[in-house]
Design an enzyme around this catalytic site. Sequence first.
Site, PDB file in Angstrom:
ATOM      1  N   ASP A  35       6.880  15.108 -23.039  1.00 38.73           N
ATOM      2  CA  ASP A  35       5.600  15.082 -23.163  1.00 38.73           C
ATOM      3  C   ASP A  35       5.246  13.472 -24.310  1.00 38.73           C
ATOM      4  O   ASP A  35       5.775  13.260 -24.994  1.00 38.73           O
ATOM      5  CB  ASP A  35       4.672  15.333 -24.203  1.00 38.73           C
ATOM      6  N   TYR A  40       2.952   6.174 -29.251  1.00 40.28           N
ATOM      7  CA  TYR A  40       4.240   6.541 -29.712  1.00 40.28           C
ATOM      8  C   TYR A  40       4.630   5.695 -29.941  1.00 40.28           C
ATOM      9  O   TYR A  40       6.078   6.442 -31.081  1.00 40.28           O
ATOM     10  CB  TYR A  40       4.552   8.052 -29.497  1.00 40.28           C
ATOM     11  N   HIS A 102      -5.344   9.049 -22.366  1.00 38.52           N
ATOM     12  CA  HIS A 102      -4.587   9.849 -23.360  1.00 38.52           C
ATOM     13  C   HIS A 102      -6.466  10.301 -24.389  1.00 38.52           C
ATOM     14  O   HIS A 102      -6.377  11.535 -24.620  1.00 38.52           O
ATOM     15  CB  HIS A 102      -4.492   8.889 -24.188  1.00 38.52           C
ATOM     16  N   GLN A 175      -4.549  17.789 -21.639  1.00 37.04           N
ATOM     17  CA  GLN A 175      -3.965  18.060 -22.138  1.00 37.04           C
ATOM     18  C   GLN A 175      -4.975  18.283 -23.623  1.00 37.04           C
ATOM     19  O   GLN A 175      -5.278  16.765 -24.043  1.00 37.04           O
ATOM     20  CB  GLN A 175      -3.016  16.876 -22.778  1.00 37.04           C
TER      21      GLN A 175
END
Length: 301
Positions: A35, A40, A102, A175
């Site tokens: 993931d 990030y 996201h 998610q």
Amino acid sequence: MHQIPTVGLGTWKASPGEVTDAVKVAINLGYRHFDCAYLYHNESEVGMGIKEKIKEGVVKRDELFIVSKLWCTYHKQSLVKTACINTLEALNLDYLDLYLIHWPMGFKPGDKDIPLDRSGKVIPSHTSFLDTWEAMEDLVIEGLVKNIGVSNFNHEQLDRLLNKPGLRIKPITNQIECHPYLNQKSLIDFCHGRNVSVTAYRPLGGSRDGVHLMDDIVIRKIAKKHGKSPAQILIRFQIQRNLIVIPKSVNPSRIRENIQVFDFELTEKDMEELLSLDKNLRLATFPSTENHKDYPFHIEY
């Protein structure tokens, strides 16, 4: 639709210096689901780990399930493909198995990941996630990604997406943050009832205001009974709820431990006790975005 491997390696807050080795260790231990996210800022290092293991012949690309996420500053339809290609180039891949929105919120495009005004509130973009979704669908049609999904959507937002006129491709997962202190039962039931899988991020909790899930007396008691670690109990708990789980670690022994969760089963009583720990404690609240029209956490679920 591809089956998402039940346990994946999360890469959030994994520093670039550590994450390549973590990915290599994980692949050696049998992890196939990774993931990632633009936010990030470590995707090229993740990609290096994947590339080395493919080169060594340990794993083939089609055995891996690689996930990444569209960041909020790229919600304009014209920017979605650019964002995806940037991620593919960073990861050194030809396609993603899954690409997620996201957050449901679009931010002003530019070089700041979280553009803030003078009062410290996020500057929104005038976009709708329904429009963003159309550009996500195009990525599937063009072969850049195999599946698409969402992250941090509440049930109303997911419902709006599923009922969007002219929807071409359904999201395969939502998610969300999920652990015994935020068990998300209502949202999970909503998703599963509509054939949308749920992926649990931060399954081990992590800390906020000194709250450490792993120290919880109930979790420790259940762990002791099964001869397992608290982390293994937390991961197994989600697996038995039919969730996909993505614990993050860069520590080789914990990476190993986190996937050794298929040789035992929690009892119904264990599950009830773990579910009873819910206190609606959300760790990922993203406070600078509370002013956004699409902020997901103003409603109960």
